[in-house]
Design a protein around this motif. Structure first.
Motif, mmCIF file in Angstrom:
data_model
loop_
_atom_site.group_PDB
_atom_site.id
_atom_site.type_symbol
_atom_site.label_atom_id
_atom_site.label_comp_id
_atom_site.label_asym_id
_atom_site.label_seq_id
_atom_site.Cartn_x
_atom_site.Cartn_y
_atom_site.Cartn_z
ATOM 1 N N SER A 48 -8.801 3.049 -0.496
ATOM 2 C CA SER A 48 -9.994 3.845 -1.199
ATOM 3 C C SER A 48 -9.642 4.639 -2.234
ATOM 4 O O SER A 48 -9.331 5.887 -2.146
ATOM 5 N N ALA A 49 -10.325 4.643 -3.542
ATOM 6 C CA ALA A 49 -10.319 5.363 -4.606
ATOM 7 C C ALA A 49 -11.210 5.797 -4.988
ATOM 8 O O ALA A 49 -12.605 4.757 -5.411
ATOM 9 N N ASN A 50 -11.860 6.970 -5.647
ATOM 10 C CA ASN A 50 -13.454 7.848 -6.399
ATOM 11 C C ASN A 50 -12.894 6.931 -7.687
ATOM 12 O O ASN A 50 -14.065 6.949 -8.177
ATOM 13 N N GLU A 51 -12.270 7.594 -8.115
ATOM 14 C CA GLU A 51 -11.661 6.634 -9.626
ATOM 15 C C GLU A 51 -10.994 5.437 -9.983
ATOM 16 O O GLU A 51 -10.564 5.296 -9.209
ATOM 17 N N GLY A 52 -10.773 4.542 -10.890
ATOM 18 C CA GLY A 52 -9.720 3.537 -11.070
ATOM 19 C C GLY A 52 -9.090 4.212 -11.716
ATOM 20 O O GLY A 52 -8.622 5.613 -12.183
ATOM 21 N N LEU A 53 -7.952 2.953 -11.214
ATOM 22 C CA LEU A 53 -6.431 2.944 -11.974
ATOM 23 C C LEU A 53 -5.992 2.743 -13.218
ATOM 24 O O LEU A 53 -5.983 1.685 -13.328
ATOM 25 N N THR A 54 -5.613 4.019 -13.679
ATOM 26 C CA THR A 54 -6.224 3.848 -15.484
ATOM 27 C C THR A 54 -4.908 2.207 -15.681
ATOM 28 O O THR A 54 -5.615 1.389 -16.939
ATOM 29 N N ASN A 55 -3.656 2.296 -15.430
ATOM 30 C CA ASN A 55 -2.714 1.240 -15.515
ATOM 31 C C ASN A 55 -3.194 -0.184 -14.604
ATOM 32 O O ASN A 55 -2.192 -0.374 -14.407
ATOM 33 N N GLY A 56 -3.622 0.318 -14.065
ATOM 34 C CA GLY A 56 -4.000 -0.874 -12.562
ATOM 35 C C GLY A 56 -3.120 -0.566 -11.338
ATOM 36 O O GLY A 56 -2.145 0.575 -11.566
ATOM 37 N N VAL A 57 -2.697 -1.593 -10.714
ATOM 38 C CA VAL A 57 -2.359 -1.469 -9.709
ATOM 39 C C VAL A 57 -1.694 -2.299 -8.892
ATOM 40 O O VAL A 57 -1.855 -3.492 -9.134
ATOM 41 N N LEU A 58 0.160 -2.046 -8.939
ATOM 42 C CA LEU A 58 0.855 -2.825 -8.756
ATOM 43 C C LEU A 58 1.157 -3.589 -7.262
ATOM 44 O O LEU A 58 2.140 -1.706 -7.016
ATOM 45 N N ILE A 59 1.081 -4.260 -5.998
ATOM 46 C CA ILE A 59 1.533 -3.745 -5.057
ATOM 47 C C ILE A 59 1.939 -5.222 -4.699
ATOM 48 O O ILE A 59 2.088 -6.144 -4.698
ATOM 49 N N ASP A 60 3.715 -4.157 -4.296
ATOM 50 C CA ASP A 60 4.996 -5.654 -4.778
ATOM 51 C C ASP A 60 5.473 -4.822 -2.873
ATOM 52 O O ASP A 60 6.204 -3.940 -2.495
ATOM 53 N N SER A 61 5.382 -6.001 -2.310
ATOM 54 C CA SER A 61 5.815 -5.861 -1.199
ATOM 55 C C SER A 61 6.558 -6.546 0.201
ATOM 56 O O SER A 61 5.848 -8.282 -0.164
ATOM 57 N N ALA A 62 7.571 -7.173 0.199
ATOM 58 C CA ALA A 62 7.969 -8.320 1.208
ATOM 59 C C ALA A 62 7.290 -8.287 2.634
ATOM 60 O O ALA A 62 7.578 -9.386 2.908
ATOM 61 N N SER A 63 7.138 -6.920 3.112
ATOM 62 C CA SER A 63 6.973 -6.863 4.330
ATOM 63 C C SER A 63 5.016 -6.726 4.349
ATOM 64 O O SER A 63 4.641 -7.305 5.804
ATOM 65 N N LEU A 64 4.612 -7.024 3.751
ATOM 66 C CA LEU A 64 3.076 -6.378 3.507
ATOM 67 C C LEU A 64 2.276 -7.829 4.269
ATOM 68 O O LEU A 64 2.179 -8.694 3.957
ATOM 69 N N GLU A 65 1.706 -6.936 5.654
ATOM 70 C CA GLU A 65 0.848 -8.380 5.819
ATOM 71 C C GLU A 65 -0.342 -8.075 5.263
ATOM 72 O O GLU A 65 -1.753 -9.426 5.635
ATOM 73 N N LYS A 66 -1.262 -6.543 5.801
ATOM 74 C CA LYS A 66 -2.857 -6.512 5.355
ATOM 75 C C LYS A 66 -2.924 -5.524 4.557
ATOM 76 O O LYS A 66 -2.251 -4.471 4.491
ATOM 77 N N LEU A 67 -4.119 -5.902 4.594
ATOM 78 C CA LEU A 67 -3.888 -5.054 3.087
ATOM 79 C C LEU A 67 -6.231 -4.723 2.502
ATOM 80 O O LEU A 67 -6.840 -5.680 2.959
ATOM 81 N N ASN A 68 -6.321 -3.875 2.648
ATOM 82 C CA ASN A 68 -7.596 -3.069 2.409
ATOM 83 C C ASN A 68 -7.653 -2.240 1.528
ATOM 84 O O ASN A 68 -7.150 -1.213 0.748
ATOM 85 N N ILE A 69 -8.452 -2.928 0.243
ATOM 86 C CA ILE A 69 -8.981 -1.770 -1.538
ATOM 87 C C ILE A 69 -10.106 -2.113 -1.340
ATOM 88 O O ILE A 69 -10.466 -3.064 -1.746
ATOM 89 N N SER A 70 -10.340 -0.940 -1.569
ATOM 90 C CA SER A 70 -11.650 -0.317 -2.457
ATOM 91 C C SER A 70 -11.890 0.430 -3.222
ATOM 92 O O SER A 70 -11.275 1.852 -3.112
ATOM 93 N N PHE A 71 -12.518 -0.004 -4.328
ATOM 94 C CA PHE A 71 -11.751 0.969 -5.650
ATOM 95 C C PHE A 71 -13.617 1.000 -6.029
ATOM 96 O O PHE A 71 -13.894 0.252 -6.769
#
Length: 500
Positions: free
Chosen positions: A134-157
């Motif tokens: 959860s981020a109040n400001e944007g991430l300039t270069n974007g976000v790359l989420i690279d994970s072989a194990s991740l099952e649950k993701l919650n995003i709020s920009f």
């Protein structure tokens, strides 16, 4: 006092009150305490929350070894307060591949090195299964989420940030949609999702949902939280997914749970019709809609429905009744006067009911006539006080095992006219206002009660005679020795004292 005489569960509760630095010191006292504090069983239920507002005092106790052991970590961070000590600790822990973290939360006030450091090291977190950003400001270069194990993701920009996912095991996504890029994100991974929860801040992006491939989806949760005064309608172009060859209509056939919450009252029947092909639905929630005849017909089309939640809906057409042969749980529409009496819902066992009338004498009698097999009844959010005649016919619910009364005022005489209900096993009063004398009749009216919960209740005593006896929580426990009684956050107020 000998602390070693306490069981491990009690010691765990005591250790929870200690800050992490002191907890590590306590672990040096003896082998038993060290084993408890560093055990997987203890750490599994704990969350390491890192606030860097008091950086000098707090972060001196966070070391690589401590960070590596934690299963659940939350970072609350601000670029102004990031310390080299914190960044170095995180870098050495996460990049080494030995961190055991399974659930990771990032609450970011602005873009800064901590966010980039953690995100860049996600591929090294081999045990990570849950991630929240959860981020109040944007991430300039974007976000790359690279994970072989991740099952649950919650995003709020709060500002636009392009997010890319390389997550082959991801099956659950919770997403707040403010910008087109977030709908594009859903489109790229929709086919692998089993659960999707999407909160729309603007209706402008809703229609893009109907372009997605949901072949694996079992649970879909949609909510609209803005655009309060601007109507929404589905254009003819977006109605095409209803055609059998359209991918959306084909791939939602396996959907089992659908929840649509429209607190802005924008969506209409055309929107709901987009889900007409979800014939496998077992649970349906439609909140804050007008129940016109077309909506009732749509609901009746889901013949396998076991759960139906119509909270906040307005009943507009009494000519249409529910015809759901498998329905087991019903949350009634707001201020619903009709009990769907034209149809017997014999399979229904659980009912959540609210009421707006003053005369409640026939309330339970009507419920018993329509829902003959109720085992769970929740009375909630009544406009008027639950009066002394409300439970007059409670014995007609012969299969009732659980009664819940919550979020309202309750007459102190509510149980006086209530008949004896020997089969009731659990009684819950949650967030109610009443006189303490309401408790007097409970032991006699419910002789087989196994659990009594008095939660967050305001119980008051009007002292007319200073010598008059009144029920206390301790007295209630003495009268019901075989019943487990909880009085969490409840208080009896008198003129001279209070007990809680």
């Amino acid at each position: 006092m000998n602390f070693n005489s306490f069981p491990n569960e009690v010691l765990c509760s005591i250790f929870d009150y200690l800050p992490w630095k002191d907890r590590q010191r306590v672990s040096l006292v003896c082998r038993r305490w060290n084993a408890i504090i560093n055990s997987d069983h203890y750490l599994r239920g704990q969350k390491l929350v890192l606030y860097n507002y008091n950086k000098a005092k707090f972060f001196s106790g966070v070391e690589v070894e401590l960070l590596n052991r934690q299963k659940n970590i939350a970072f609350y961070s601000n670029a102004m307060f990031d310390t080299e000590e914190l960044l170095d600790t995180i870098g050495r822990s996460f990049s080494g591949g030995s961190a055991m973290v399974r659930s990771l939360s990032l609450f970011l006030r602005s873009e800064h090195r901590l966010a980039r450091l953690v995100v860049d090291n996600i591929p090294n977190l081999r045990h990570l299964t849950e991630l929240k950003i959860s981020a109040n400001e944007g991430l300039t270069n974007g976000v790359l989420i690279d994970s072989a194990s991740l099952e649950k993701l919650n995003i709020s920009f709060y500002q636009s940030s392009v997010c890319q996912l390389v997550t082959p095991r991801l099956h659950t996504l919770h997403l707040t949609v403010r910008y087109p890029s977030e709908m594009e994100l859903i489109g790229t991974i929709s086919a692998q999702l089993v659960e999707l929860k999407v909160s729309f801040i603007s209706k402008d992006h809703v229609a893009k949902l109907f372009r997605c491939d949901f072949r694996s989806l079992k649970t879909l949760n949609i909510s609209l939280k803005n655009d309060k005064y601007i109507a929404y309608s589905v254009s003819p172009v977006h109605l095409r997914p209803l055609e059998r060859e359209a991918i959306f209509a084909q791939t939602i056939v396996g959907l089992e749970t659908l929840r649509i919450v429209d607190i802005c009252n924008i969506f209409d029947i055309d929107f709901l019709k987009m889900f007409a092909y979800a014939k496998s639905l077992k649970a349906l929630t439609i909140n804050y809609f007008k129940l016109v005849s077309e909506v009732s017909e749509l609901i009746n089309g889901f013949k396998g429905l076991e759960y139906l939640n119509l909270e906040g809906c307005q009943r507009m057409d009494d000519s249409k009744r529910l015809q759901l042969p498998c329905l087991q749980t019903l949350v009634m529409p707001y201020k619903q006067l009709s009990l769907f009496s034209a149809t017997q819902l014999d399979t229904l066992t659980t009912l959540y009911y609210n009421n707006t009338t003053k005369d409640q004498t026939l309330l339970i009698k009507k419920i018993a006539a329509t829902f003959t097999n109720l085992s769970f009844l929740c009375l909630q959010h009544f406009d008027n006080e639950l009066d002394r005649n409300a439970l007059l016919h409670l014995n007609l619910l012969t299969k009732l095992r659980v009664l819940v009364i919550e979020n309202m005022s309750v007459s102190s005489s509510v149980f006086e006219n209530c008949p004896t209900v020997p089969q009731l096993q659990r009684l819950v009063t949650d967030t109610i206002v009443s006189e303490v004398s309401m408790l007097d009749m409970i032991p006699a009216r419910f002789p087989s009660l196994q659990t009594l919960v008095i939660s967050n209740c305001f119980l008051y005593l009007i002292l007319e005679d200073s010598g008059k006896h009144y029920t206390t929580f301790d007295e209630l426990r003495r009268q019901m020795p075989c019943c487990r009684i909880s009085t969490k956050d409840s208080t009896i107020f008198t003129n001279t004292a209070k007990q809680s």
